[in-house]
Design a protein around this motif. Sequence first.
Motif, PDB file in Angstrom:
ATOM      1  N   LEU A 299       0.823  -1.224   0.000  1.00  0.00           N
ATOM      2  CA  LEU A 299       0.000   0.000   0.000  1.00  0.00           C
ATOM      3  C   LEU A 299       0.847   1.259   0.000  1.00  0.00           C
ATOM      4  CD1 LEU A 299      -2.856  -0.892   2.548  1.00  0.00           C
ATOM      5  CD2 LEU A 299      -3.067  -0.625   0.072  1.00  0.00           C
ATOM      6  N   THR A 300       2.000   1.215   0.674  1.00  0.00           N
ATOM      7  CA  THR A 300       2.784   2.447   0.819  1.00  0.00           C
ATOM      8  C   THR A 300       3.732   2.692  -0.364  1.00  0.00           C
ATOM      9  OG1 THR A 300       4.332   1.185   2.201  1.00  0.00           O
ATOM     10  CG2 THR A 300       2.712   2.551   3.348  1.00  0.00           C
ATOM     11  N   ARG A 301       4.102   1.630  -1.097  1.00  0.00           N
ATOM     12  CA  ARG A 301       5.039   1.831  -2.214  1.00  0.00           C
ATOM     13  C   ARG A 301       4.583   1.232  -3.537  1.00  0.00           C
ATOM     14  NH1 ARG A 301      10.903   0.364   0.221  1.00  0.00           N
ATOM     15  NH2 ARG A 301      11.691   1.173  -1.763  1.00  0.00           N
ATOM     16  N   THR A 322      -0.247  -3.029  -5.888  1.00  0.00           N
ATOM     17  CA  THR A 322       0.552  -4.234  -6.143  1.00  0.00           C
ATOM     18  C   THR A 322       2.027  -3.892  -6.275  1.00  0.00           C
ATOM     19  OG1 THR A 322       0.876  -6.101  -7.664  1.00  0.00           O
ATOM     20  CG2 THR A 322       0.128  -4.023  -8.651  1.00  0.00           C
ATOM     21  N   LEU A 323       2.853  -4.890  -5.983  1.00  0.00           N
ATOM     22  CA  LEU A 323       4.292  -4.767  -6.192  1.00  0.00           C
ATOM     23  C   LEU A 323       4.718  -5.560  -7.423  1.00  0.00           C
ATOM     24  CD1 LEU A 323       5.256  -5.136  -2.427  1.00  0.00           C
ATOM     25  CD2 LEU A 323       5.525  -3.052  -3.792  1.00  0.00           C
ATOM     26  N   ALA A 436      15.098  -2.006  -1.947  1.00  0.00           N
ATOM     27  CA  ALA A 436      15.527  -0.904  -2.821  1.00  0.00           C
ATOM     28  C   ALA A 436      14.432  -0.546  -3.824  1.00  0.00           C
ATOM     29  CB  ALA A 436      16.789  -1.311  -3.566  1.00  0.00           C
ATOM     30  N   ASP A 437      14.377   0.756  -4.174  1.00  0.00           N
ATOM     31  CA  ASP A 437      13.417   1.201  -5.199  1.00  0.00           C
ATOM     32  C   ASP A 437      13.605   0.425  -6.499  1.00  0.00           C
ATOM     33  OD1 ASP A 437      12.214   3.064  -3.622  1.00  0.00           O
ATOM     34  OD2 ASP A 437      13.507   4.727  -4.276  1.00  0.00           O
ATOM     35  N   GLU A 438      14.897   0.117  -6.794  1.00  0.00           N
ATOM     36  CA  GLU A 438      15.171  -0.578  -8.071  1.00  0.00           C
ATOM     37  C   GLU A 438      14.494  -1.945  -8.107  1.00  0.00           C
ATOM     38  OE1 GLU A 438      18.450   0.454  -6.196  1.00  0.00           O
ATOM     39  OE2 GLU A 438      17.319   2.232  -6.794  1.00  0.00           O
ATOM     40  N   GLU A 439      14.425  -2.611  -6.955  1.00  0.00           N
ATOM     41  CA  GLU A 439      13.808  -3.936  -6.912  1.00  0.00           C
ATOM     42  C   GLU A 439      12.295  -3.805  -7.202  1.00  0.00           C
ATOM     43  OE1 GLU A 439      14.319  -6.901  -7.194  1.00  0.00           O
ATOM     44  OE2 GLU A 439      12.525  -7.855  -6.371  1.00  0.00           O
TER      45      GLU A 439
END
Length: 458
Positions: A299-301, A322-323, A436-439
């Motif tokens: 939810l947060t990212r 979703t991630l 990490a943001d990249e992941e």
Amino acid sequence: MTETKYTLPESAIPERWYNIQADMPNPPQPVLHPGTGQPVGPDDLAPLFPMELILQEVSQEAEIAIPEPIRDVYRLWRPTPLFRAHRLEAELGTKSHIYYKYEGVSPAGSHKPNTAVAQAYYVKEDGRTRVSTETGAGQWGSALSLASRLFGLECKVYMVRISYEQKPYRRSMIETWGAQVVPSPSEDTQAGRAILAESPDSPGSLGIAISEAVEDAAGREDTAYSLGSVLNHVLTHQTVIGQEALAQMEQAGEFPDVVIGCVGGGSNFSGLAFPFLREKIAGKEIDVLACEPAACPTLTRGPFAYDFGDTGRLTPLVPMHTLGHDFVPAAIHAGGLRYHGMAPLVSQLVLDGLIRAEAYTQGEVFASALRFARSEGIIPAPEAAHAVHGAIGAAAAADEAGEQRTILFNLSGHGHFDLGAYDAYLAGKLEDIALADEEIERALEAIEALPKPAAGVS
Ligand SMILES: Cc1ncc(COP(=O)(O)O)c(C=O)c1O
């Protein structure tokens, strides 16, 4: 001192579930068929689910009657107690009043039987004899194994491998109630074999285990697929929690300013929060907080997007935070919160600003779990400990603002099968893994080509 425990008689077990779809300012966007891009209809879902559950999934009625055989099983542990956390309040030195609804008193030790019992009942009524499902931490698998036993169904559980290894006694519990359990990814399905061919050491994930359980049910007429969270009807079944809590808060002579739950797929949180959100939508001021792990910050990212509910791309496309469906979260101990997606109803309500979310690392969560266990006595499940941490944070924020707030959270389960996690924490071996943001960006590439939802409102 006021009461510590607020209990209700069996006659107060709710007679209806509350369906929030009837009251949402913006209805959730439709679930889509991945092949056609068109909304999925009941016929598409019929091979997997009993028709009654499909109808509940799309129902716009605010209340759905709970069949008597289900209420009869609920009597084994419902109504669950509501506690005033006097001792935790003293430990924190807070002016705020903290309450928790304790779902760990069910035979399986969590909120999960609230929907497992309902689903097993409808599968049986539908004339099927077997269910397949996935489980993360083992809580859902044990709940469905119990419910299947009570309604005379066979049950097969695909259990995320890391939990299968970390939690041998959850496995024993599933087997004690008579279900079959295999580690996922497994050799029993095409989806499992494909993952194992690529990564033989895969720790598994809920997304992978869902693919296996769906494939199992799709291939057999006697079998229904059963999901422990995310779907509308599952969240609806859990609303017995919040309805009881409303009555118990009234007994206590208070109304919560803050309502808190942990979120994996969103079911225990919704179970407590939806009946209170009904009041919020009608004009009451309530801060509704969803707590998630920093290792799986859906939810947060994660963006609000269409995505598959599973890694093997077997499910319809679901509008949700979703991630990305091939995101495999780090092997944190809150196994039940390791899911790449989120319930569409919760996702939409976050978009609409009715729910907010916070993410915590497991080190801080376990610190709060210990504070709770050492004051209130109950050892929380690692998932539920996220809500404990959220409540402690909400009390600190109230004190900082010089306010006394009434805080209510859902203690969704006990941690008696999670003592390995407590061991690791006490030995100083619990790792906080930064994501990490990249992941996240990498994982989200998997959904780039999928249809996009309307901009939040429909
Ligand atoms: C005790 C407990 N709480 C919470 C969860 C998270 O699931 P949900 O978000 O559907 O409540 C789980 C899932 O296994 C669980 O076992």
